[in-house]
Design a protein around this motif. Structure first.
Motif, PDB file in Angstrom:
ATOM      1  N   GLY A  36      36.150  13.814 -33.584  1.00 10.58           N
ATOM      2  CA  GLY A  36      36.441  14.182 -32.197  1.00 10.58           C
ATOM      3  C   GLY A  36      37.226  15.477 -32.119  1.00 10.58           C
ATOM      4  N   GLU A  37      38.200  15.630 -33.005  1.00  5.10           N
ATOM      5  CA  GLU A  37      38.997  16.863 -33.047  1.00  5.10           C
ATOM      6  C   GLU A  37      38.111  18.052 -33.407  1.00  5.10           C
ATOM      7  OE1 GLU A  37      42.494  19.347 -33.073  1.00  5.10           O
ATOM      8  OE2 GLU A  37      42.022  17.426 -32.165  1.00  5.10           O
ATOM      9  N   LEU A  38      37.243  17.858 -34.394  1.00  6.44           N
ATOM     10  CA  LEU A  38      36.352  18.938 -34.818  1.00  6.44           C
ATOM     11  C   LEU A  38      35.392  19.320 -33.693  1.00  6.44           C
ATOM     12  CD1 LEU A  38      35.509  20.827 -37.068  1.00  6.44           C
ATOM     13  CD2 LEU A  38      34.036  19.004 -37.954  1.00  6.44           C
ATOM     14  N   ASP A  39      34.862  18.336 -33.003  1.00  3.78           N
ATOM     15  CA  ASP A  39      33.979  18.621 -31.865  1.00  3.78           C
ATOM     16  C   ASP A  39      34.704  19.438 -30.805  1.00  3.78           C
ATOM     17  OD1 ASP A  39      31.966  17.177 -33.142  1.00  3.78           O
ATOM     18  OD2 ASP A  39      32.239  15.386 -31.890  1.00  3.78           O
ATOM     19  N   ASP A  40      35.943  19.052 -30.504  1.00  6.40           N
ATOM     20  CA  ASP A  40      36.734  19.783 -29.505  1.00  6.40           C
ATOM     21  C   ASP A  40      37.003  21.222 -29.950  1.00  6.40           C
ATOM     22  OD1 ASP A  40      36.841  17.556 -27.876  1.00  6.40           O
ATOM     23  OD2 ASP A  40      38.872  16.981 -28.477  1.00  6.40           O
ATOM     24  N   LEU A  41      37.351  21.405 -31.218  1.00  8.48           N
ATOM     25  CA  LEU A  41      37.620  22.749 -31.730  1.00  8.48           C
ATOM     26  C   LEU A  41      36.370  23.620 -31.711  1.00  8.48           C
ATOM     27  CD1 LEU A  41      39.949  21.826 -34.717  1.00  8.48           C
ATOM     28  CD2 LEU A  41      40.617  23.046 -32.635  1.00  8.48           C
ATOM     29  N   ARG A  42      35.240  23.039 -32.080  1.00 10.99           N
ATOM     30  CA  ARG A  42      33.983  23.805 -32.051  1.00 10.99           C
ATOM     31  C   ARG A  42      33.596  24.168 -30.623  1.00 10.99           C
ATOM     32  NH1 ARG A  42      30.633  20.508 -36.695  1.00 10.99           N
ATOM     33  NH2 ARG A  42      31.546  21.606 -38.475  1.00 10.99           N
ATOM     34  N   ARG A  43      33.832  23.264 -29.696  1.00 12.09           N
ATOM     35  CA  ARG A  43      33.547  23.545 -28.286  1.00 12.09           C
ATOM     36  C   ARG A  43      34.447  24.686 -27.798  1.00 12.09           C
ATOM     37  NH1 ARG A  43      32.391  18.915 -26.757  1.00 12.09           N
ATOM     38  NH2 ARG A  43      34.461  18.040 -26.997  1.00 12.09           N
ATOM     39  N   LEU A  44      35.705  24.636 -28.157  1.00 13.19           N
ATOM     40  CA  LEU A  44      36.647  25.694 -27.781  1.00 13.19           C
ATOM     41  C   LEU A  44      36.208  27.034 -28.368  1.00 13.19           C
ATOM     42  CD1 LEU A  44      39.363  26.377 -26.406  1.00 13.19           C
ATOM     43  CD2 LEU A  44      40.475  25.833 -28.573  1.00 13.19           C
ATOM     44  N   ALA A  45      35.782  27.010 -29.625  1.00 19.14           N
ATOM     45  CA  ALA A  45      35.301  28.234 -30.263  1.00 19.14           C
ATOM     46  C   ALA A  45      34.093  28.795 -29.512  1.00 19.14           C
ATOM     47  CB  ALA A  45      34.946  27.959 -31.725  1.00 19.14           C
ATOM     48  N   ALA A  46      33.158  27.939 -29.174  1.00 21.30           N
ATOM     49  CA  ALA A  46      31.962  28.389 -28.458  1.00 21.30           C
ATOM     50  C   ALA A  46      32.315  28.976 -27.098  1.00 21.30           C
ATOM     51  CB  ALA A  46      30.981  27.228 -28.299  1.00 21.30           C
ATOM     52  N   GLU A  47      33.253  28.347 -26.407  1.00 21.99           N
ATOM     53  CA  GLU A  47      33.668  28.832 -25.083  1.00 21.99           C
ATOM     54  C   GLU A  47      34.295  30.225 -25.157  1.00 21.99           C
ATOM     55  OE1 GLU A  47      36.269  25.825 -23.546  1.00 21.99           O
ATOM     56  OE2 GLU A  47      34.626  24.414 -23.198  1.00 21.99           O
ATOM     57  N   HIS A  48      34.862  30.565 -26.307  1.00 20.85           N
ATOM     58  CA  HIS A  48      35.543  31.851 -26.457  1.00 20.85           C
ATOM     59  C   HIS A  48      34.764  32.824 -27.346  1.00 20.85           C
ATOM     60  CE1 HIS A  48      39.229  30.820 -24.321  1.00 20.85           C
ATOM     61  NE2 HIS A  48      39.014  29.596 -24.771  1.00 20.85           N
ATOM     62  N   GLY A  49      33.518  32.478 -27.648  1.00 21.17           N
ATOM     63  CA  GLY A  49      32.678  33.382 -28.416  1.00 21.17           C
ATOM     64  C   GLY A  49      33.068  33.532 -29.871  1.00 21.17           C
ATOM     65  N   VAL A  50      33.760  32.544 -30.412  1.00 20.66           N
ATOM     66  CA  VAL A  50      34.166  32.585 -31.812  1.00 20.66           C
ATOM     67  C   VAL A  50      33.063  31.941 -32.644  1.00 20.66           C
ATOM     68  CG1 VAL A  50      35.864  31.805 -33.517  1.00 20.66           C
ATOM     69  CG2 VAL A  50      36.616  32.482 -31.212  1.00 20.66           C
ATOM     70  N   GLN A  51      32.519  32.683 -33.601  1.00 23.30           N
ATOM     71  CA  GLN A  51      31.481  32.163 -34.462  1.00 23.30           C
ATOM     72  C   GLN A  51      32.118  31.358 -35.587  1.00 23.30           C
ATOM     73  OE1 GLN A  51      29.145  35.526 -35.680  1.00 23.30           O
ATOM     74  NE2 GLN A  51      27.869  35.386 -33.859  1.00 23.30           N
ATOM     75  N   VAL A  52      31.658  30.128 -35.730  1.00 21.32           N
ATOM     76  CA  VAL A  52      32.183  29.230 -36.745  1.00 21.32           C
ATOM     77  C   VAL A  52      31.233  29.239 -37.940  1.00 21.32           C
ATOM     78  CG1 VAL A  52      32.809  26.830 -37.247  1.00 21.32           C
ATOM     79  CG2 VAL A  52      33.263  27.811 -34.992  1.00 21.32           C
ATOM     80  N   GLY A  53      31.795  29.252 -39.129  1.00 21.77           N
ATOM     81  CA  GLY A  53      30.992  29.204 -40.332  1.00 21.77           C
ATOM     82  C   GLY A  53      30.484  30.553 -40.788  1.00 21.77           C
ATOM     83  N   VAL A  54      30.969  31.611 -40.169  1.00 23.14           N
ATOM     84  CA  VAL A  54      30.575  32.967 -40.535  1.00 23.14           C
ATOM     85  C   VAL A  54      31.705  33.563 -41.361  1.00 23.14           C
ATOM     86  CG1 VAL A  54      30.005  35.254 -39.655  1.00 23.14           C
ATOM     87  CG2 VAL A  54      29.199  33.231 -38.441  1.00 23.14           C
ATOM     88  N   PRO A  55      31.400  34.091 -42.532  1.00 26.71           N
ATOM     89  CA  PRO A  55      32.460  34.703 -43.353  1.00 26.71           C
ATOM     90  C   PRO A  55      33.172  35.813 -42.579  1.00 26.71           C
ATOM     91  CG  PRO A  55      30.396  34.585 -44.576  1.00 26.71           C
ATOM     92  CD  PRO A  55      30.102  34.187 -43.162  1.00 26.71           C
ATOM     93  N   THR A  56      34.480  35.866 -42.740  1.00 27.25           N
ATOM     94  CA  THR A  56      35.279  36.894 -42.071  1.00 27.25           C
ATOM     95  C   THR A  56      35.837  37.853 -43.094  1.00 27.25           C
ATOM     96  OG1 THR A  56      37.203  35.457 -42.137  1.00 27.25           O
ATOM     97  CG2 THR A  56      35.893  35.420 -40.117  1.00 27.25           C
ATOM     98  N   ALA A  57      36.027  39.083 -42.674  1.00 23.84           N
ATOM     99  CA  ALA A  57      36.559  40.094 -43.606  1.00 23.84           C
ATOM    100  C   ALA A  57      38.009  40.360 -43.318  1.00 23.84           C
ATOM    101  CB  ALA A  57      35.762  41.376 -43.476  1.00 23.84           C
TER     102      ALA A  57
END
Length: 57
Positions: A36-57
């Motif tokens: 449930g926490e992970l679902d909420d965090l992923r939803r928050l990321a999507a709402e703010h245009g944050v790509q999850v699972g993409v390597p960052t530099a």
């Protein structure tokens, strides 16, 4: 990367780790809580245009 994005991605990684641990331990209640926490965090990321699972530099 701004502090919001970095913090959100860190929380997602930590929650994914906690979810994996709960699954490995067979703790069904904790699995539901972490999922449930992970679902909420992923939803928050999507709402703010944050790509999850993409390597960052």
């Amino acid at each position: 990367m701004d502090a919001f994005t970095a913090g959100l991605l860190q929380r997602i990684r930590a929650t994914e780790s906690d979810l994996t641990r709960a699954r490995n331990e067979g703790d069904d209640f904790l699995v539901e809580v972490e999922q449930g926490e992970l679902d909420d965090l992923r939803r928050l990321a999507a709402e703010h245009g944050v790509q999850v699972g993409v390597p960052t530099a």
